[in-house]
Design an enzyme around this catalytic site. Structure first.
Site, PDB file in Angstrom:
ATOM      1  N   THR A 145       5.487   1.064  -0.939  1.00  0.00           N
ATOM      2  CA  THR A 145       6.761   1.013  -1.644  1.00  0.00           C
ATOM      3  C   THR A 145       6.725   1.830  -2.929  1.00  0.00           C
ATOM      4  OG1 THR A 145       8.242  -0.496  -2.856  1.00  0.00           O
ATOM      5  CG2 THR A 145       5.947  -1.126  -2.722  1.00  0.00           C
ATOM      6  N   ASP A 146       7.894   2.263  -3.391  1.00  0.00           N
ATOM      7  CA  ASP A 146       7.981   2.949  -4.679  1.00  0.00           C
ATOM      8  C   ASP A 146       7.784   2.001  -5.854  1.00  0.00           C
ATOM      9  OD1 ASP A 146      10.396   1.573  -4.535  1.00  0.00           O
ATOM     10  OD2 ASP A 146      11.666   3.326  -4.843  1.00  0.00           O
ATOM     11  N   GLU A 147       7.831   0.687  -5.608  1.00  0.00           N
ATOM     12  CA  GLU A 147       7.713  -0.267  -6.709  1.00  0.00           C
ATOM     13  C   GLU A 147       6.330  -0.266  -7.343  1.00  0.00           C
ATOM     14  OE1 GLU A 147       9.616  -4.065  -6.386  1.00  0.00           O
ATOM     15  OE2 GLU A 147      10.835  -3.407  -4.686  1.00  0.00           O
TER      16      GLU A 147
ATOM     17  N   TYR B  39       4.612  -8.931  -6.405  1.00  0.00           N
ATOM     18  CA  TYR B  39       4.766  -8.179  -5.155  1.00  0.00           C
ATOM     19  C   TYR B  39       4.243  -6.752  -5.308  1.00  0.00           C
ATOM     20  CZ  TYR B  39       7.058  -4.933  -1.977  1.00  0.00           C
ATOM     21  OH  TYR B  39       7.307  -3.905  -1.100  1.00  0.00           O
TER      22      TYR B  39
ATOM     23  N   LYS C 249       1.007  -4.780  -3.537  1.00  0.00           N
ATOM     24  CA  LYS C 249       1.119  -3.555  -2.738  1.00  0.00           C
ATOM     25  C   LYS C 249       0.293  -2.428  -3.364  1.00  0.00           C
ATOM     26  CE  LYS C 249       3.129  -2.672   0.448  1.00  0.00           C
ATOM     27  NZ  LYS C 249       2.696  -2.710   1.886  1.00  0.00           N
TER      28      LYS C 249
END
Length: 355
Positions: free
Chosen positions: A133-135, A159, A163
């Site tokens: 993810t870009d997060e 989260y 990741k």
């Protein structure tokens, strides 16, 4: 020829499996734990497809993984399996640590041992593709350039931290053991089969029920929105043509504020499913309700997808305007699917989260 897909009953994973089998007759071994967000109804169109083998299981189960790898001998593993909702990670981070970190570690260990057992030619052809993810990159100021693959990791939620940890593990297994890995970091996905805790399906579902449409803070948080079938096509491109050890950012080239997304959804619903004359509202926009912002809410994400375009010749096929209309139409045509996935536990969670 066989591929193994983890998390293939979830939102993105199920779309990937369906799209893959629309274009290939290659056997797909699909393993999913079937947590609240994993749904076999997503795969109902594949019930009679002999190229799809579903296995209920956990990527943390090393014995199961070893058995599947030994039995089916896949040429690739595509890892979608993850706990993925920021709000849930704030209230209960333990599941995120177990699945996203420990689960990925055990999957990598099994993949490494399997890969080392292959012939030289088979080793050369094998790929482990990790979907992220870009997060992991953190939050961007309004004027900052979009995230590139070399942007520093600055995760701000349990989260995204989990990741980020899994991404680092994947990188380490390539550099330490030579495992031929690929990593993709995508922006916000939307489209069919998305669990209705996420913004777009939540707004559609609540609007049709004429319930409040909860907006965190001022609603000006910006995300890059990627239609799920475009994400799937990008993953296929990376799997086919990506260089081992490389990271590829996948974006929809659509930066939108959350409140703009909600306004667009309301306007499309006003057109396609207008409120009745006996309703207390004249437009779905009347249901918009601002609620307290969530802790550590990142202000902006944006993806620079230059690398995947230049190196792999990939660009999204959908504009936001075409993708969001397809999405609304799908949910209007599949209200039974929504009702089946919304359990009592889900309703209680929504009431607690947005109270």
């Amino acid at each position: 020829m066989t591929i193994l897909v983890t998390g293939g009953a979830g939102f993105i994973g199920s779309n990937f499996v369906i799209d893959w089998l629309d274009q290939h007759d290659e056997l797909v071994i699909n393993i999913d734990k079937l947590t609240y967000a994993g749904n076999l109804n997503n795969l109902s169109s594949l019930e009679s497809n002999e190229s799809h083998v579903f296995v209920k299981g956990d990527i943390g189960d090393s014995a199961l993984l070893k058995n599947l790898l030994s039995r089916y001998k896949p040429r690739a593993i595509i890892n979608f399996a993850a706990e993925s909702h920021v709000d849930r990670s704030i209230h209960g981070p333990e599941d995120f640590m177990q699945t996203n970190i420990i689960g990925t570690y055990r999957l990598l260990e099994c993949a490494k041992d399997y890969w080392q057992s292959l012939s030289t030619d088979e080793q050369s052809a094998f790929r482990f593709l990790h979907v992220s993810t870009d997060e992991v990159y953190g939050s961007l100021p309004a004027e900052a350039p979009a995230f590139s693959e070399t942007h520093r990791y600055e995760p701000n939620s349990p989260y995204s931290a989990s990741k980020a940890s899994s991404d680092h593990l994947v990188r380490a297994y390539h550099h330490t053991y030579g495992l031929p890995v690929l990593t993709t970091n995508c922006s916000n996905n939307y489209g069919p089969y998305q669990f209705p805790e996420k913004l777009i399906p939540l707004v559609i579902h609540n609007a049709l029920a004429q319930k409040p449409l909860p907006i965190y803070g001022d609603g000006l948080q910006i995300r890059d929105w990627l239609y799920v079938s475009d994400h799937c096509s990008a993953i296929r491109a990376v799997l086919e043509r990506g260089d081992c050890g490389e990271v590829y950012n996948i974006g929809g080239l659509n930066e939108k504020a959350n409140i703009e997304i909600v306004h667009t959804l309301c306007d499309i619903l006003d057109e396609l499913r207008p409120v009745g004359a006996d309703s207390d509202i004249s437009s779905y926009r009347d249901l918009i309700t601002y609620v307290k912002d969530r802790p550590g809410h990142d202000r902006r994400y944006a993806i620079d997808a230059t690398k995947i375009e230049n190196e792999l010749n990939w660009r999204p096929a959908e504009t936001f305007e075409t993708g969001i209309r397809k999405t609304v139409e799908w949910y209007l045509d599949n209200t039974d699917w929504v009702e089946q996935v919304i359990s009592g536990e889900y309703r209680q969670w929504v009431e607690r989260q947005y109270a």
